[in-house]
Structures are given as structure tokens and as C-alpha cells.
Design an enzyme around this catalytic site. Structure first.
Site, PDB file in Angstrom:
ATOM      1  N   GLY A  40       0.823  -1.218   0.000  1.00 59.89           N
ATOM      2  CA  GLY A  40       0.000   0.000   0.000  1.00 59.89           C
ATOM      3  C   GLY A  40       0.849   1.258   0.000  1.00 59.89           C
ATOM      4  CB  THR A  52       3.618  -8.639   4.845  1.00 54.26           C
ATOM      5  OG1 THR A  52       3.902  -7.954   6.062  1.00 54.26           O
ATOM      6  CG2 THR A  52       3.217 -10.074   5.149  1.00 54.26           C
ATOM      7  CB  CYS A  53       2.612  -8.896  -0.312  1.00 54.44           C
ATOM      8  SG  CYS A  53       2.193  -9.807  -1.797  1.00 54.44           S
ATOM      9  CB  CYS A  67       1.408 -12.944  -1.591  1.00 51.65           C
ATOM     10  SG  CYS A  67       0.725 -11.594  -0.656  1.00 51.65           S
ATOM     11  CE  LYS A  73       0.595 -17.953  -0.943  1.00 52.26           C
ATOM     12  NZ  LYS A  73      -0.388 -17.221  -0.188  1.00 52.26           N
ATOM     13  CE1 TYR A  88       7.529  -5.053  -5.289  1.00 51.97           C
ATOM     14  CE2 TYR A  88       6.596  -3.269  -4.002  1.00 51.97           C
ATOM     15  CZ  TYR A  88       6.438  -4.430  -4.693  1.00 51.97           C
ATOM     16  OH  TYR A  88       5.196  -4.983  -4.827  1.00 51.97           O
ATOM     17  CB  ALA A 122       9.260   6.635  10.403  1.00 50.86           C
ATOM     18  N   GLY A 178      -7.149 -22.146  11.347  1.00 47.63           N
ATOM     19  CA  GLY A 178      -7.935 -22.784  10.282  1.00 47.63           C
ATOM     20  C   GLY A 178      -8.264 -21.806   9.172  1.00 47.63           C
ATOM     21  CE1 TYR A 226      -7.752 -16.224   1.620  1.00 48.94           C
ATOM     22  CE2 TYR A 226      -8.561 -15.509   3.748  1.00 48.94           C
ATOM     23  CZ  TYR A 226      -8.674 -15.540   2.377  1.00 48.94           C
ATOM     24  OH  TYR A 226      -9.703 -14.894   1.773  1.00 48.94           O
ATOM     25  CD  GLU A 263      -2.376 -19.467   1.214  1.00 42.14           C
ATOM     26  OE1 GLU A 263      -3.168 -19.040   0.365  1.00 42.14           O
ATOM     27  OE2 GLU A 263      -1.485 -18.766   1.716  1.00 42.14           O
ATOM     28  NE  ARG A 276     -10.865 -19.636  17.429  1.00 39.61           N
ATOM     29  CZ  ARG A 276     -10.696 -18.407  17.893  1.00 39.61           C
ATOM     30  NH1 ARG A 276     -10.195 -18.215  19.089  1.00 39.61           N
ATOM     31  NH2 ARG A 276     -10.998 -17.360  17.159  1.00 39.61           N
ATOM     32  CG  HIS A 301     -14.799 -29.625 -25.366  1.00 40.96           C
ATOM     33  ND1 HIS A 301     -15.190 -30.111 -24.132  1.00 40.96           N
ATOM     34  CD2 HIS A 301     -14.489 -30.698 -26.130  1.00 40.96           C
ATOM     35  CE1 HIS A 301     -15.136 -31.430 -24.160  1.00 40.96           C
ATOM     36  NE2 HIS A 301     -14.710 -31.814 -25.351  1.00 40.96           N
ATOM     37  CD  GLU A 318     -15.924 -28.218 -21.640  1.00 39.47           C
ATOM     38  OE1 GLU A 318     -16.783 -28.216 -22.527  1.00 39.47           O
ATOM     39  OE2 GLU A 318     -14.879 -28.902 -21.691  1.00 39.47           O
TER      40      GLU A 318
END
Ligand code: NDP
Length: 469
Positions: free
Chosen positions: A17, A43-44, A49, A52, A101, A117, A180, A182, A186, A203, A446, A451
Site C-alpha cells: 500500500g 509482507t507480501c 504472498c 509462499k 521495488y 519512523a 484454520g 488462509y 496454505e 478450534r 472445450h 466450460e
């Protein structure tokens, strides 16, 4: 006389972000600085992400080698897997992305400050490693989230989180993953496919609370069939170290289950990262869980301070943070009138094995909201063509939830190899308020799995879970 500041915009946190907001604001002509205490990318890119998914690809090879036999290949049983080689390859890719980045930010004219900061006042930011204060007209908080580990469980501190799981020096022979959602699903899929004995301790009565119940049940069954030991109603009571951790850990649940494993991992959600930001020095209000309180436009209780992404605890997803960051920069520095995000129709995918994906309303939500008699569900549950030769007993599951006379598509819930790719465009259909008839009018491609989505003809029965919980 108008006040002058060092920067037009100061962004705290160079994750998905923050980076997007900084780059777009600079493009609109703002003087921008961004501070990051760890590595640019967030993090991503650094520990979420991207790494992972790289490990997920590795895990999927295990099945691909097995499936190849049915197509005439032999000898791949001898293929050796090296965790160390995988982690090294992953690290090299993450370093490359980190570099990209940095380059993107520099090319956009953003000043990068590699320091923590913290707020020193409403317009003042203290740069910790440089021990100086800078000022900005607008400030964006984009500090993301960190793994949440319950502090009241004795021994919880011995457990790793997804941060450490991606950097383990050696593959654990066995692992207990608590949660339980994401991340639990994963990582359980990754460790299981790569050969670790894997236990998932959840849980509640069934994994993935909040998702379509039928998807939850079918995914749990499919993961169990692949070897993951899923324990439900398994609330962890305490974690013991065996021989100081050298022999692993013993996990105890409230109901008396004990498991001895080489590693324990918590995947019990992520909490907004507002620790020691000193928001109080700027007067920024937080919610009960320490998330920054924002309005629909990401504005905090202090009008010139904004926040985007996980730190606001709205939807903890990278594309959401990116969209929020971009919209913020366009509104505040580009003078554009960007409407707030629709948080209800966010397509998501779970990179478990098998993969699963979802958008819009579950069958339960649709029946509750529109009246059960007005809701129709369509299902396809079939053996994918690939597995006619591979011999694998795996099935693809597609479910559409529709409502009203014109059959508006309210939700889609998928399990199978193509699920994450398909949900992207199904998300567009749900956002467009497309109807089942629009799918029916589409000519099938197909032979594909997709489909099946345009050849669904007869509504199915309402789903009845075995335990009705
Ligand atoms: P989730 O919110 O998905 O799942 C948290 C799990 O932990 C739930 O099963 C929850 O149970 C359980 N839990 C919460 N608190 C406790 C506790 N005190 N004791 C025991 N269990 C507990 O979080 P994750 O950590 O899996 O992921 C964090 C976020 O990251 C997600 O919200 C997601 O948005 C994002 N993410 C997205 C991915 C993707 O898009 N593919 C991949 C990975 C993460 P219960 O349901 O009963 O509350």
C-alpha cells in the site's frame, strides 16, 4: 504565512500500500519520502504472498511427479527434493524483487529512508536510526500487520509463525499448525506435500469459518485425502519443549489430544502493526484491536493523516492495500474523485492443495439475505480430464449461488487446480451483477474445466452439513 514542511507526503511503511501511494503521489508532483525499518516490499513480497506461492509451486511438483506416471513417464520417483535449495532460490527471487521495488521508488523520485519512523507530533516524524525529526503536510500510515500469537497459552512463544516458516534452515520432519484460515491451510499443504508429517489444529467445528460451508467441508475432505491430519475442536492448551526444543515440542489440546512434533506454527490471524508508532502524539485514534480508525476514504481522526492496508484491519489483502494506496494518492494529490472500495465483492484464493477460491456470498449468506426460496445453487463436481490418466482420485468442485427470477450471480466457490485463476473473472461477473443466463449464453471452450461453468443447467439441493454447525 503558510506553514512549510520538509515533504508534501511522508509514508510510514514500504509495503504494497505504502509503495503504491508514494509512487503515484510523486507522479502527481508531490515531494515524497517513505520510511521502512526492514526491507522495501513489505509482507507480501518479503514474507507473504510471493515466497509462499513459490513454495506452493514446489509442493505442487510432488503431485505432478506422481501424476506423470499415468502419462508414460517413469523414473521421477527418484527425484530428490532439497528444502535448502528451494529456500535459497526463493531468497534470490525475493532479493531481486526487493531491488525492483527500490528502483521503482527511486525512478519515481521518492526519497527512501531506511529507518524506523514514529510520530513525534501531528506533522512531525521521528526517524529512529537517524535520530532526527522531519515534517510533512500529509502523512500516510502503511505499516501493515504482524502475525498474532495468543499470549495466554503457555509455551506459545516456542512456536514459529509464517515469518519464520519461510526461512527455516531445515524442513521439519513433522509440524503442528494452529489455525484454520488462509495461512494455516496454505502452509499445511506445503509441508504435507513436501513430506513433513502435518497436523492442523483448529478450534472450531470446521476450517475456514466465514466461507461457504460446502466449500469448507469439501476442502477439508480433499486436504485430508492428501494426507493432512486436520483436528477440529482442537483448542491448544499448552506447548511443552522436549529436551529444550532439541527433540521438538509436545502440543496439548483442551480435549486431551497430545501431539509430538518437530515444529509448531501459529497461523491465528494478523494484527495491525501500530506498536510504538506513538499515534497518540499526533492524536490518531485506534480501534479496540489497535487498528487505525479510518473513514471510507482512508482518512484518520486527524484530517491530514491517512492509513491504508492491513494497519486499518478492513480486508488484509495485498490488492486491497494497493487499491487503497493508489486511490489515496489520486484523491489527495491528483485531485481525482475516486469512490470508496466495495469490500463485499473481493475475490480471494487459498493456495492450499487442492486450491480453493471464492467471491461474493456463500450459500448460507444468500439464503439468509434473500430468503431461501429465492436462492438457487448450481454445482459441478467432476473428475478433471487430467486425472482420467493420472489415476488420482481428485475432483474439481464449482458452485454458483444465484438469486431472484433473473438469476443474478451472488457468489462463486471453487475447489481445484484452476480455482484461483477462474475466480479472478468470476469476481468481475459478480461485480457486474451478471446473471446465470449470461453464462448460459456463452459458448464453452472445450476441453477445459471452465466450460463446466457455462453448462450448469439444473439447480441443486440446499447444502446440508453433516453436523449442521
Ligand atoms: P485468518 O483470519 O484467515 O485465520 C485465522 C485463524 O486462526 C482462524 O481459523 C481463527 O479461528 C484462528 N484463530 C484466531 N484466533 C485464535 C486463537 N486465539 N486461538 C486459536 N485459533 C485462533 O488469518 P491468517 O493468519 O490465516 O491470515 C491472515 C490474513 O492474511 C488473512 O485474513 C488473509 O486476509 C491474509 N492472507 C491471505 C492469503 C490469500 O489471499 N491467499 C494468504 C495468506 C494470508 P476462527 O475462525 O474460529 O476465529
Amino acid at each position: 504565512m503558510s506553514e512549510t514542511f520538509d515533504y508534501d507526503l511522508f509514508v510510514i511503511g514500504a509495503g504494497s500500500g505504502g509503495v503504491r501511494a508514494a509512487r503515484i503521489a510523486a507522479g502527481h508532483g508531490a515531494k515524497v519520502a517513505i520510511a521502512e525499518e526492514y526491507r522495501v516490499g513489505g509482507t507480501c513480497v518479503i514474507r507473504g504472498c510471493v515466497p509462499k506461492k513459490l513454495l506452493h509451486y514446489a509442493a505442487a511438483f510432488r503431485e505432478a511427479f506422481e501424476d506423470a506416471r499415468g502419462f508414460g513417464f517413469s523414473g521421477q520417483e527418484a527425484a530428490k527434493f532439497s528444502w535448502e535449495a528451494l529456500i535459497a532460490a526463493k531468497d534470490a527471487e525475493i532479493a531481486r524483487l526487493n531491488g525492483l521495488y527500490l528502483k521503482t521508488l527511486r525512478n519515481a523520485g521518492v526519497e527512501i529512508l531506511e529507518t524506523r519512523a514514529e510520530f513525534a507530533g501531528p506533522h512531525e516524524i521521528f526517524l529512529v536510526s537517524e535520530e532526527r525529526i522531519v515534517t510533512a503536510r500529509i502523512i500516510l500510515i502503511a505499516t501493515g500487520s504482524v502475525p498474532f500469537v495468543p499470549h495466554n497459552i503457555p509455551g506459545a512463544a516456542f512456536a514459529i509463525t509464517s515469518n519464520e516458516a519461510l526461512d527455516l534452515k531445515r524442513q521439519p520432519s513433522s509440524i503442528a499448525i494452529i489455525g484454520g484460515g488462509y495461512i494455516a491451510l496454505e502452509f499445511a499443504s506445503i509441508f504435507n506435500a513436501l513430506g513433513s508429517e502435518t497436523h492442523l489444529l483448529y478450534r472450531g467445528p470446521q476450517i475456514l469459518r466465514g466461507f461457504d460451508r460446502e466449500l469448507r467441508d469439501r476442502l477439508a475432505a480433499a486436504m485430508t485425502a492428501r494426507g493432512v491430519n486436520i483436528h477440529v475442536h482442537a483448542e491448544v492448551d499448552r506447548i511443552e519443549r522436549l529436551n529444550g526444543g532439541r527433540d521438538g515440542y509436545r502440543v496439548h489440546t483442551r480435549k486431551g489430544l497430545t501431539l509430538e512434533v518437530a515444529e509448531v506454527m501459529y497461523a491465528t490471524g494478523r494484527q495491525p502493526n501500530t506498536f510504538d508508532l506513538h499515534l497518540e502524539k499526533a492524536g490518531v485514534e485506534v480501534l479496540a484491536n489497535d487498528a487505525v480508525k479510518v473513514n471510507d476514504y482512508g482518512q484518520t481522526s486527524v484530517p491530514h493523516i491517512y492509513a491504508v492496508g492491513d494497519v486499518t484491519n478492513r480486508a488484509q489483502l495485498t490488492p486491497v492495500a494497493i487499491r487503497e494506496g493508489h486511490a489515496f494518492a489520486d484523491r489527495v494529490f491528483g485531485g481525482r474523485d475516486v469512490p470508496p472500495l466495495d469490500y463485499e465483492t473481493i475475490p480471494t484464493a487459498i493456495f492450499s492443495l487442492p486450491e480453493a477460491a471464492s467471491v461474493g456470498l456463500s450459500e448460507e449468506e444468500a439464503r439468509a439475505r434473500f430468503g431461501s426460496e429465492n436462492v438457487a445453487v448450481y454445482r459441478a463436481h467432476f473428475r478433471p480430464m487430467k486425472h482420467t490418466l493420472s489415476g488420482r482420485d481428485a475432483r474439481t468442485f464449482f458452485k454458483l449461488v444465484t438469486a431472484g427470477e433473473n438469476g443474478r450471480i451472488l457468489g462463486a466457490h471453487l475447489i481445484g487446480e484452476e480455482a484461483p485463476e477462474l475466480i479472478q473473472l468470476l469476481g468481475t461477473l459478480v461485480s457486474m451483477k451478471a446473471r446465470k443466463a449470461d453464462l448460459d449464453a456463452t459458448i464453452a471452450v472445450h476441453p477445459t474445466a471452465a466450460e463446466e461453468l457455462v453448462t450448469l443447467r439444473t439447480p441443486g439441493n440446499p447444502y446440508q452439513p453433516d453436523d449442521a454447525s
